[in-house]
Design a protein around this motif. Structure first.
Motif, PDB file in Angstrom:
ATOM      1  N   GLY A  45       0.648  -1.316  -0.042  1.00  0.00           N
ATOM      2  CA  GLY A  45      -0.004  -0.396   0.028  1.00  0.00           C
ATOM      3  C   GLY A  45       0.952   1.241   0.068  1.00  0.00           C
ATOM      4  O   GLY A  45       0.825   2.175  -0.825  1.00  0.00           O
ATOM      5  N   ASP A  46       1.931   1.109   0.925  1.00  0.00           N
ATOM      6  CA  ASP A  46       2.893   2.419   0.905  1.00  0.00           C
ATOM      7  C   ASP A  46       3.605   2.645  -0.472  1.00  0.00           C
ATOM      8  O   ASP A  46       3.524   3.631  -0.955  1.00  0.00           O
ATOM      9  N   SER A  47       3.924   1.644  -1.128  1.00  0.00           N
ATOM     10  CA  SER A  47       4.611   1.776  -2.322  1.00  0.00           C
ATOM     11  C   SER A  47       3.777   2.346  -3.552  1.00  0.00           C
ATOM     12  O   SER A  47       3.955   3.100  -4.234  1.00  0.00           O
ATOM     13  N   LEU A  48       2.432   1.687  -3.617  1.00  0.00           N
ATOM     14  CA  LEU A  48       1.474   2.216  -4.509  1.00  0.00           C
ATOM     15  C   LEU A  48       0.972   3.690  -4.294  1.00  0.00           C
ATOM     16  O   LEU A  48       0.939   4.685  -5.096  1.00  0.00           O
ATOM     17  N   ALA A  49       1.078   4.169  -2.923  1.00  0.00           N
ATOM     18  CA  ALA A  49       0.733   5.522  -2.817  1.00  0.00           C
ATOM     19  C   ALA A  49       1.942   6.203  -3.241  1.00  0.00           C
ATOM     20  O   ALA A  49       1.749   7.378  -3.516  1.00  0.00           O
ATOM     21  N   ARG A  50       3.101   5.828  -2.903  1.00  0.00           N
ATOM     22  CA  ARG A  50       4.208   6.563  -3.291  1.00  0.00           C
ATOM     23  C   ARG A  50       4.297   6.685  -4.838  1.00  0.00           C
ATOM     24  O   ARG A  50       4.524   7.937  -5.436  1.00  0.00           O
ATOM     25  N   ASP A  80       7.008   4.146  12.175  1.00  0.00           N
ATOM     26  CA  ASP A  80       8.237   4.998  12.270  1.00  0.00           C
ATOM     27  C   ASP A  80       9.508   4.075  11.734  1.00  0.00           C
ATOM     28  O   ASP A  80      10.050   4.709  10.980  1.00  0.00           O
ATOM     29  N   ARG A  81       9.569   2.986  11.995  1.00  0.00           N
ATOM     30  CA  ARG A  81      10.673   2.193  11.545  1.00  0.00           C
ATOM     31  C   ARG A  81      10.640   1.864  10.142  1.00  0.00           C
ATOM     32  O   ARG A  81      11.829   2.168   9.449  1.00  0.00           O
ATOM     33  N   LEU A  82       9.386   1.848   9.626  1.00  0.00           N
ATOM     34  CA  LEU A  82       9.254   1.248   8.273  1.00  0.00           C
ATOM     35  C   LEU A  82       9.105   2.795   7.577  1.00  0.00           C
ATOM     36  O   LEU A  82       8.988   2.665   6.109  1.00  0.00           O
ATOM     37  N   ASP A  83       9.194   3.991   7.954  1.00  0.00           N
ATOM     38  CA  ASP A  83       8.981   5.314   7.492  1.00  0.00           C
ATOM     39  C   ASP A  83       7.629   5.112   6.401  1.00  0.00           C
ATOM     40  O   ASP A  83       7.593   5.365   5.297  1.00  0.00           O
ATOM     41  N   ILE A  84       6.532   4.851   7.446  1.00  0.00           N
ATOM     42  CA  ILE A  84       5.269   4.788   6.568  1.00  0.00           C
ATOM     43  C   ILE A  84       4.284   5.775   7.253  1.00  0.00           C
ATOM     44  O   ILE A  84       4.182   6.064   8.283  1.00  0.00           O
ATOM     45  N   ARG A  85       3.911   6.613   6.312  1.00  0.00           N
ATOM     46  CA  ARG A  85       2.989   7.744   6.583  1.00  0.00           C
ATOM     47  C   ARG A  85       1.574   7.264   6.240  1.00  0.00           C
ATOM     48  O   ARG A  85       1.258   6.610   5.360  1.00  0.00           O
ATOM     49  N   ALA A 116      22.158   6.177 -11.076  1.00  0.00           N
ATOM     50  CA  ALA A 116      21.985   6.577  -9.673  1.00  0.00           C
ATOM     51  C   ALA A 116      20.786   7.037  -9.596  1.00  0.00           C
ATOM     52  O   ALA A 116      19.917   6.789  -8.468  1.00  0.00           O
ATOM     53  N   ASP A 117      20.340   8.282 -10.091  1.00  0.00           N
ATOM     54  CA  ASP A 117      18.950   9.129  -9.956  1.00  0.00           C
ATOM     55  C   ASP A 117      17.963   7.872 -10.322  1.00  0.00           C
ATOM     56  O   ASP A 117      17.050   8.000  -9.164  1.00  0.00           O
ATOM     57  N   THR A 118      17.870   7.208 -10.996  1.00  0.00           N
ATOM     58  CA  THR A 118      16.764   6.372 -11.477  1.00  0.00           C
ATOM     59  C   THR A 118      16.672   5.177 -10.371  1.00  0.00           C
ATOM     60  O   THR A 118      15.726   4.916  -9.765  1.00  0.00           O
ATOM     61  N   LEU A 119      18.036   4.647  -9.919  1.00  0.00           N
ATOM     62  CA  LEU A 119      17.672   3.866  -8.772  1.00  0.00           C
ATOM     63  C   LEU A 119      17.286   4.361  -7.532  1.00  0.00           C
ATOM     64  O   LEU A 119      16.517   3.733  -6.788  1.00  0.00           O
ATOM     65  N   LYS A 120      17.790   5.638  -7.384  1.00  0.00           N
ATOM     66  CA  LYS A 120      17.471   6.242  -5.789  1.00  0.00           C
ATOM     67  C   LYS A 120      15.887   6.652  -5.999  1.00  0.00           C
ATOM     68  O   LYS A 120      14.957   6.243  -5.092  1.00  0.00           O
ATOM     69  N   LEU A 121      15.331   7.026  -7.193  1.00  0.00           N
ATOM     70  CA  LEU A 121      13.948   7.536  -7.288  1.00  0.00           C
ATOM     71  C   LEU A 121      13.190   6.094  -7.293  1.00  0.00           C
ATOM     72  O   LEU A 121      12.064   5.984  -6.360  1.00  0.00           O
ATOM     73  N   GLY A 122      13.472   5.192  -8.092  1.00  0.00           N
ATOM     74  CA  GLY A 122      12.707   3.853  -8.169  1.00  0.00           C
ATOM     75  C   GLY A 122      12.654   2.999  -6.794  1.00  0.00           C
ATOM     76  O   GLY A 122      11.741   2.735  -6.172  1.00  0.00           O
ATOM     77  N   LEU A 123      13.777   3.203  -6.178  1.00  0.00           N
ATOM     78  CA  LEU A 123      13.689   2.517  -4.803  1.00  0.00           C
ATOM     79  C   LEU A 123      13.053   3.464  -3.753  1.00  0.00           C
ATOM     80  O   LEU A 123      12.258   2.916  -2.650  1.00  0.00           O
ATOM     81  N   GLY A 124      13.111   4.670  -3.869  1.00  0.00           N
ATOM     82  CA  GLY A 124      12.193   5.459  -2.913  1.00  0.00           C
ATOM     83  C   GLY A 124      10.871   5.273  -3.233  1.00  0.00           C
ATOM     84  O   GLY A 124      10.027   5.332  -2.259  1.00  0.00           O
ATOM     85  N   LEU A 125      10.207   4.891  -4.296  1.00  0.00           N
ATOM     86  CA  LEU A 125       8.920   4.707  -4.686  1.00  0.00           C
ATOM     87  C   LEU A 125       8.594   3.431  -4.051  1.00  0.00           C
ATOM     88  O   LEU A 125       7.413   2.966  -3.993  1.00  0.00           O
ATOM     89  N   LEU A 126       9.587   2.486  -3.908  1.00  0.00           N
ATOM     90  CA  LEU A 126       9.544   1.444  -2.998  1.00  0.00           C
ATOM     91  C   LEU A 126       9.458   1.303  -1.289  1.00  0.00           C
ATOM     92  O   LEU A 126       9.302   0.587  -0.798  1.00  0.00           O
ATOM     93  N   GLY A 127       9.650   2.567  -0.982  1.00  0.00           N
ATOM     94  CA  GLY A 127       9.945   3.032   0.198  1.00  0.00           C
ATOM     95  C   GLY A 127      11.227   2.638   0.977  1.00  0.00           C
ATOM     96  O   GLY A 127      11.232   2.240   1.993  1.00  0.00           O
TER      97      GLY A 127
END
Length: 606
Positions: free
Chosen positions: A159-164, A267-272, A588-599
RNA sequence: GGGGCUGUAGCUCAGCCGGAUAGAGCGACGGUUUCCUAAACCGUAGGUCGUGGGUUCGAGUCCCGCCAGCCCCGCCA
């Protein structure tokens, strides 16, 4: 606003191909337009790199109606294509292969130009939608007075990843935590506590969550075995739902306590997440039932008020009911879910005005949601253009292949799972440091172990197609080799290493730099992989399958690792050095952004 | 009994609108490090895509039957 370069290229190619087909076979084109949408070039990404960038398969289906061999048809289309100057500016000469495929390869300078465009774009070529109606993502949704266990992990992380992803695309997203804070379970628990631990019902923190979980288990057992207890519990629910102050206070205390425990995990998982539990919809339940009645959908059966489903029959061939009011007058989860759907699509002050509502729950609830969705539609609570989607995921199974059950006691608590993941990552890191003779301070070790451990857990879950069940296994979930988060993180670390050793990744992304020049196959492979990112994001937004993003990021990392292994960056001569640095930067930008979208956050060193 | 999901290499899984010789990872076996982090890279072995039909130029993918596993099926969520 940059648009979506690769997608736009595909669209351009498709229309050029269609035009070429129409010029080559005007009669067939006219006939196809009469019958439907016209000739379809069947443009698709090339199935193998040696076939180029795209393949058009549209010649094959024409063979029969035209009475010509497909390769001949393809030749006629290619001839028309080559007469199109716009096409020639985009592609090399098309190749006909196999039974009649037309293979298309983009011109190298065109690919390099696309890389350059993305280098200067914060969004890496992914277009942002105009701000529209909100999207509701309903996920995580643990139950009060129960601990979060592995079963909640999937909903929370998916859910968090889809939201991101939806947020990144520009949608206003409402992340709703539909916690189980209402219903029969509270009747059970409060009834039980009144008898065995009344202090828990009027004093904050009189018992801790572990005790509460134990009490819950006892209450559940009594409920299953003892008819009197069952009746009392049901009465208690009605009192609570009716607003009885004593029951409400007890309920509030229980909720607070659980809420604090949940928050630690989030908090640990950085889920809002915004909590809006089942209780929120309590004031709307009566109206749901009344309006269903007014709409003529309600039937009283065995004392319960039901809506009978169309097209779904039960044991005796009779339609299956959705019960919206029990014979004792209490409402149940279907009523709450209906009220929630109505509220979420509802107009502003009394609703969220959403246009897309997404439920991330286990696949076991598929029937329930199908039924509730049908009732909501028939009641007219889902707008014409509204999307109401259940995003099911497979069950977490025990070693025996059966569903992991709370009552069985063999449930793995989520906090223990996360602890174990971080411990394993730490042990692994310490072993590496020892082997490599590296020395790092304690803060570094903790930071890396935490990031790697939690990333491994998230990635293990997200990288699997969510629909299939999976057997729970610490070893598999926490593996650090292969298609895992550490593999992706390592690619980012390698690029950070290049930057540390003198590669200026900022300069290559600045405007007005020299045109990029590529020669090696490893460079071109990386270029082509990088340019797929926008299409992948579009696909995830539509299909709601985070594993597609995982697969892409893994493949990008593989292609990068080959590049890194076989082509040196810092020691290369210009202009290769700058061009390779540009590829590193965009990777690097693509991996950072992509991983960021996975949380998943990234690291500079590991 | 009805419904849903799943079945692909020894194991865990990808496989997009039906497209060319079905792909990864792990495990197994063999190789690569004076060089940007080897958490890496390269190679070998490993397949009747559960099964039987059908649709068509073409099926792991679509349709039907069957088999197996899991889940759901009136007042739990």
């Amino acid at each position: 606003m940059v648009g979506d370069p690769m997608l736009r290229i595909a669209e351009t190619l498709e229309s050029q191909l269609r035009a070429a087909m129409e010029r080559a076979f005007p009669d067939a084109a006219a006939a196809a337009r009469q019958a439907g949408p016209g000739l379809d070039p069947q443009l698709a990404p090339a199935s193998k790199p040696e076939f180029g960038d795209f393949q058009a398969n549209g010649a094959l289906p024409l063979a029969k109606p035209l009475g010509q061999p497909p390769r001949k048809i393809a030749e006629a289309v290619v001839e028309q294509l080559k007469a199109d100057p716009a096409f020639n500016a985009l592609c090399q000469d098309p190749q006909i292969a196999g039974p009649g495929f037309i293979n298309l390869t983009l011109k190298p300078e065109r690919l390099a130009a696309e890389v350059q465009v993305r280098l200067g774009d914060q969004r890496l070529g992914v277009p942002a939608v105009e701000q529209g109606a909100p999207v509701v993502v309903d996920f995580s949704s643990p139950n009060i007075a129960k601990e979060m266990h592995v079963g909640h992990l999937r909903s929370t992380i998916i859910g968090d990843s889809l939201a991101r992803v939806l947020e990144f695309r520009g949608h206003p997203v409402l992340r709703l935590n539909h916690v189980g804070d209402w219903g029969t379970q509270f009747g059970m628990l409060i009834t039980h506590l009144k008898q065995v631990a009344p202090e828990a019902l009027n004093t904050a923190d009189a018992v801790d969550l572990g005790d509460l979980v134990a009490f819950y288990r006892q209450a559940k057992q009594r409920f299953d075995e003892d008819e009197t207890f069952q009746t009392t519990s049901r009465e208690e629910v009605v009192k609570l739902q009716g607003g009885d102050p004593v029951s409400l206070k007890a309920w509030g205390l229980l909720c607070d306590q659980s809420r604090r425990e949940f928050q630690k995990i989030y908090d640990r998982l950085d889920i809002r997440l915004s909590e809006r539990g089942e209780s929120f919809y309590n004031p709307y339940l009566e109206r749901v039932v009344a309006d269903l009645d007014a709409a003529g959908l309600l039937v009283v059966d065995d004392g319960a008020r039901c809506v009978f489903l169309e097209g779904v029959s039960g044991k005796d061939g009779k339609p299956l009911p959705v019960i919206v009011q029990k014979s004792d007058g209490g409402f149940n989860y279907a009523t709450t879910d209906l009220a929630a759907i109505r509220y979420r699509f509802g107009a502003d002050p009394e609703g969220d005005a959403a246009r897309r509502v997404i439920y991330v729950t286990d696949a076991g609830q598929a029937n329930h949601f199908a039924g509730v969705f049908q009732v909501a539609r028939r009641a007219g609570w889902v707008p014409e253009d509204g999307r109401l989607e259940h995003v099911p995921f497979g069950l977490v199974q025990g070693e025996d292949g059966k569903k992991l059950k709370t009552r069985a006691g063999d449930t793995v608590r989520l906090r223990d799972l996360l602890d174990e993941a971080v411990e394993r990552a730490e042990a692994d890191l310490r072993r590496r440091l020892e082997e490599e003779g590296r020395s790092e301070d304690e803060a570094f070790i903790q930071q890396v172990a935490t990031t790697v451990g939690l990333a491994a857990v998230k990635y293990a879950d997200l990288s699997q197609n969510r629909i299939t069940n999976y057997q729970f296994s610490f070893d598999r979930m926490l593996a650090l080799q292969g298609n895992t988060a550490p593999y992706l993180l390592y690619a980012v670390v390698r690029i950070a290493g290049i930057a540390r050793k003198g590669g200026d990744l900022e300069a290559v992304a600045s405007a007005g730099s020299e045109p990029l020049r590529f020669a090696e196959p490893q460079e071109w492979a990386l270029v082509r992989e990088l340019l797929k990112f926008d299409a992948v994001i579009a696909e995830v937004e539509e299909e709601l399958l985070p594993n597609r993003l995982c697969t892409y990021l893994f493949e990008l990392s593989q292609v990068f690792n080959r590049f890194y292994d076989q082509v040196s960056v810092l020691k290369a001569e210009e202009p290769a050095r700058s061009s390779r640095l540009a590829l590193c930067r965009l990777t690097a930008d693509t991996l950072k952004l992509g991983l960021g979208l996975l949380g998943i956050p990234t690291l500079e060193r590991m």
